[in-house]
Design an enzyme around this catalytic site. Structure first.
Site, PDB file in Angstrom:
ATOM      1  N   GLY A   1      17.714 -11.956  55.872  1.00  0.00           N
ATOM      2  CA  GLY A   1      17.749 -10.809  54.954  1.00  0.00           C
ATOM      3  C   GLY A   1      19.022 -10.834  54.124  1.00  0.00           C
ATOM      4  N   HIS A   2      19.587  -9.659  53.902  1.00  0.00           N
ATOM      5  CA  HIS A   2      20.766  -9.562  53.029  1.00  0.00           C
ATOM      6  C   HIS A   2      21.891 -10.494  53.486  1.00  0.00           C
ATOM      7  CE1 HIS A   2      18.867  -5.725  51.806  1.00  0.00           C
ATOM      8  NE2 HIS A   2      19.422  -6.006  50.659  1.00  0.00           N
ATOM      9  N   VAL A   3      22.342 -10.301  54.729  1.00  0.00           N
ATOM     10  CA  VAL A   3      23.484 -11.086  55.219  1.00  0.00           C
ATOM     11  C   VAL A   3      23.071 -12.533  55.474  1.00  0.00           C
ATOM     12  CG1 VAL A   3      25.243 -11.293  57.004  1.00  0.00           C
ATOM     13  CG2 VAL A   3      24.470  -9.028  56.304  1.00  0.00           C
TER      14      VAL A   3
ATOM     15  N   LYS B   1      26.849   5.741  63.272  1.00  0.00           N
ATOM     16  CA  LYS B   1      25.699   5.008  62.750  1.00  0.00           C
ATOM     17  C   LYS B   1      24.527   5.975  62.660  1.00  0.00           C
ATOM     18  CE  LYS B   1      24.667   0.533  61.890  1.00  0.00           C
ATOM     19  NZ  LYS B   1      25.488  -0.536  61.343  1.00  0.00           N
TER      20      LYS B   1
ATOM     21  N   GLY C   1      16.949 -14.408  60.979  1.00  0.00           N
ATOM     22  CA  GLY C   1      17.010 -13.240  60.094  1.00  0.00           C
ATOM     23  C   GLY C   1      17.685 -13.651  58.796  1.00  0.00           C
TER      24      GLY C   1
HETATM   25  P1  NAD Z   1      18.304  -6.942  56.474  1.00  0.00           P
HETATM   26  O1  NAD Z   1      17.328  -5.891  56.792  1.00  0.00           O
HETATM   27  O2  NAD Z   1      18.560  -7.249  55.054  1.00  0.00           O
HETATM   28  O3  NAD Z   1      17.932  -8.308  57.199  1.00  0.00           O
HETATM   29  C1  NAD Z   1      17.519  -8.381  58.523  1.00  0.00           C
HETATM   30  C2  NAD Z   1      16.404  -9.375  58.550  1.00  0.00           C
HETATM   31  O4  NAD Z   1      16.059  -9.666  59.893  1.00  0.00           O
HETATM   32  C3  NAD Z   1      15.136  -8.881  57.862  1.00  0.00           C
HETATM   33  O5  NAD Z   1      14.778  -9.786  56.842  1.00  0.00           O
HETATM   34  C4  NAD Z   1      14.103  -8.843  58.990  1.00  0.00           C
HETATM   35  O6  NAD Z   1      12.822  -9.190  58.540  1.00  0.00           O
HETATM   36  C5  NAD Z   1      14.661  -9.871  59.922  1.00  0.00           C
HETATM   37  N1  NAD Z   1      14.207  -9.775  61.299  1.00  0.00           N
HETATM   38  C6  NAD Z   1      14.036  -8.677  62.068  1.00  0.00           C
HETATM   39  N2  NAD Z   1      13.637  -9.027  63.306  1.00  0.00           N
HETATM   40  C7  NAD Z   1      13.597 -10.380  63.317  1.00  0.00           C
HETATM   41  C8  NAD Z   1      13.291 -11.338  64.298  1.00  0.00           C
HETATM   42  N3  NAD Z   1      12.924 -11.000  65.536  1.00  0.00           N
HETATM   43  N4  NAD Z   1      13.349 -12.647  63.951  1.00  0.00           N
HETATM   44  C9  NAD Z   1      13.712 -13.025  62.719  1.00  0.00           C
HETATM   45  N5  NAD Z   1      14.002 -12.155  61.744  1.00  0.00           N
HETATM   46  C10 NAD Z   1      13.959 -10.850  62.043  1.00  0.00           C
HETATM   47  O7  NAD Z   1      19.667  -6.538  57.228  1.00  0.00           O
HETATM   48  P2  NAD Z   1      21.109  -7.131  56.988  1.00  0.00           P
HETATM   49  O8  NAD Z   1      21.877  -6.135  56.211  1.00  0.00           O
HETATM   50  O9  NAD Z   1      21.035  -8.522  56.519  1.00  0.00           O
HETATM   51  O10 NAD Z   1      21.688  -7.084  58.463  1.00  0.00           O
HETATM   52  C11 NAD Z   1      21.408  -8.130  59.391  1.00  0.00           C
HETATM   53  C12 NAD Z   1      22.153  -7.853  60.697  1.00  0.00           C
HETATM   54  O11 NAD Z   1      23.559  -7.822  60.443  1.00  0.00           O
HETATM   55  C13 NAD Z   1      21.836  -6.500  61.318  1.00  0.00           C
HETATM   56  O12 NAD Z   1      21.918  -6.578  62.718  1.00  0.00           O
HETATM   57  C14 NAD Z   1      22.951  -5.605  60.809  1.00  0.00           C
HETATM   58  O13 NAD Z   1      23.178  -4.489  61.635  1.00  0.00           O
HETATM   59  C15 NAD Z   1      24.103  -6.581  60.846  1.00  0.00           C
HETATM   60  N6  NAD Z   1      25.176  -6.223  59.942  1.00  0.00           N
HETATM   61  C16 NAD Z   1      24.937  -6.098  58.620  1.00  0.00           C
HETATM   62  C17 NAD Z   1      25.978  -5.767  57.760  1.00  0.00           C
HETATM   63  C18 NAD Z   1      25.778  -5.687  56.291  1.00  0.00           C
HETATM   64  O14 NAD Z   1      26.781  -5.728  55.542  1.00  0.00           O
HETATM   65  N7  NAD Z   1      24.563  -5.593  55.788  1.00  0.00           N
HETATM   66  C19 NAD Z   1      27.263  -5.548  58.281  1.00  0.00           C
HETATM   67  C20 NAD Z   1      27.477  -5.722  59.649  1.00  0.00           C
HETATM   68  C21 NAD Z   1      26.426  -6.057  60.471  1.00  0.00           C
END
Ligand code: NAD
Length: 362
Positions: free
Chosen positions: A190-192, A91, A188
């Protein structure tokens, strides 16, 4: 792989921090011209090259960034091992605000550092980093995945696997995996998180959402979620708490507040201390779907790009198998009287031991 609590590891520095969980390599990357401050961590490459996303976050300190990247890279080792992929765990984190400090030059400089590792580490999207950013990185190194002309954004697959993990958890608790009418808190969006909200709303769940950014939360509300404020995230009475923001949200401060029967989400490293906090959840009668099992859809999709030719149906099929993997973890817990995190880790360690010995890679 020795089991050492990561709460203690947070206090370690230098080789102590790296050897605590037997990381292979940690690289600090600095460039004054672009302001790049990044750390790349490779935990274990027994099964293949270390693949794991790049995160950009405004860490309070360098120590926090190191703590995060060490935990995240180790989690990737287990995630890929359990998902049956020929990948190791790695990572990277860039210290900074992705909304204001991210730019092409910085990302390309990061790409040069990735290239120096000659394929030992392959990067992709994570928090704060999207497909366009990864394409900047690609200008400087072939060791990237999640490209728009290939597998693209891994988030929809991560969300699919997370959604199926929630269903598997409900099946275990109630005997039915239907989520219609179930109350689910998505932290959260965001993307996921947003893709997850869409799956849940489509199935008729009552979805609550919270994000620290209003514009991000609004997208979830537009998709059918009910916005809540920060103080309600842990304490609202729901069936499922789905952490989809950053890690360590399951800790001694939050676990006593939870009023749910299941925790299943996409965030990496949800347990601050994987033994103590896993036990606290169990003591409170809350079932926990281990994060690195639930959120493996993204790495599965990215692996199929690296191991091409990419086939979306194959990724979908492999991601759908997460449902059964989660149920088999719960079965192991019952049979061996162990916690879900320990059961899932044992599955990963078994594969690394058995398959790793037979690989020519090393
Ligand atoms: P992202 O940056 O698109 O979304 C994360 C969101 O969390 C953001 O919108 C951010 O503003 C929000 N956030 C941060 N701190 C917060 C809090 N205290 N309370 C509420 N919201 C908060 O990231 P993502 O790609 O959606 O990933 C989300 C999680 O899933 C991460 O932990 C990431 O490591 C994990 N993950 C993602 C993927 C992937 O395919 N993108 C794969 C495996 C794991």
């Amino acid at each position: 792989m020795p089991e050492v609590s990561f709460v203690n590891a947070a206090e370690l520095t230098g080789f102590d921090a790296i050897s605590n969980n037997n990381h292979e390599l940690v690289m600090y990357c600095n460039d004054n011209a672009t302001g790049l401050k990044a750390i790349i961590a490779v935990h274990n490459t027994t099964l293949g090259p270390a693949l794991g996303g790049l995160r950009m976050w405004k860490y309070a300190s360098d120590k926090d960034a190191l703590f995060d990247v060490l935990r995240l890279s180790r989690g990737m080792t287990y995630k890929s091992a359990v998902a049956g992929l020929n990948l190791g765990g790695g990572k990277a984190v860039i210290i900074g605000d992705a909304r204001t400090q991210k730019n092409e030059a910085l990302l390309r400089r990061f790409g040069k550092f990735v290239n120096n590792l000659a394929g030992k580490y392959i990067t992709a999207e994570d928090v704060g980093i999207g497909v366009k950013d990864i394409e900047y990185v690609q200008n400087e190194t072939p060791y990237v995945a999640g490209l728009s002309d290939k597998s693209g954004d891994p988030s929809p697959f991560t969300a699919l696997g997370t959604y199926l993990s929630i269903k598997a958890g409900m099946k275990k608790i109630t005997g039915s995996d239907s989520l219609a009418g179930k109350k689910i808190m998505v932290q959260g969006t965001g993307h996921v998180g947003l893709y997850l909200v869409e799956h849940l709303v489509k199935e008729g769940a009552i979805v609550y959402g919270y994000d620290i950014y209003e514009d991000t939360l609004k997208k979830a509300v537009d998709a059918g979620a009910v916005a809540v404020n920060a103080s309600e995230v842990y304490s609202k009475e729901v069936d499922v708490y789905a952490p989809c923001a950053l890690g360590a949200t399951l800790n001694p401060d939050t676990i006593p507040l939870l009023k749910c029967s299941l925790v299943a989400g996409a965030a990496n490293n949800q347990l601050l201390d994987e033994v103590r906090d896993g036990q606290s959840l169990q003591d409170r009668g809350i079932l926990y779907a281990p994060d690195f099992v639930a959120n493996a859809g993204g790495i599965i999709n990215v692996f199929n790009e690296v191991n091409g030719p990419y086939n979306v149906n194959k990724s979908t099929r492999m991601t759908e198998s997460i449902y059964d993997t989660v149920l088999s973890v719960f079965k192991m817990c019952e049979e061996q009287n162990i916690l879900p995190q320990q059961a899932a880790m044992a599955l990963g360690e078994k594969r690394i031991r058995e398959v790793g010995n037979n690989r020519l890679f090393n």
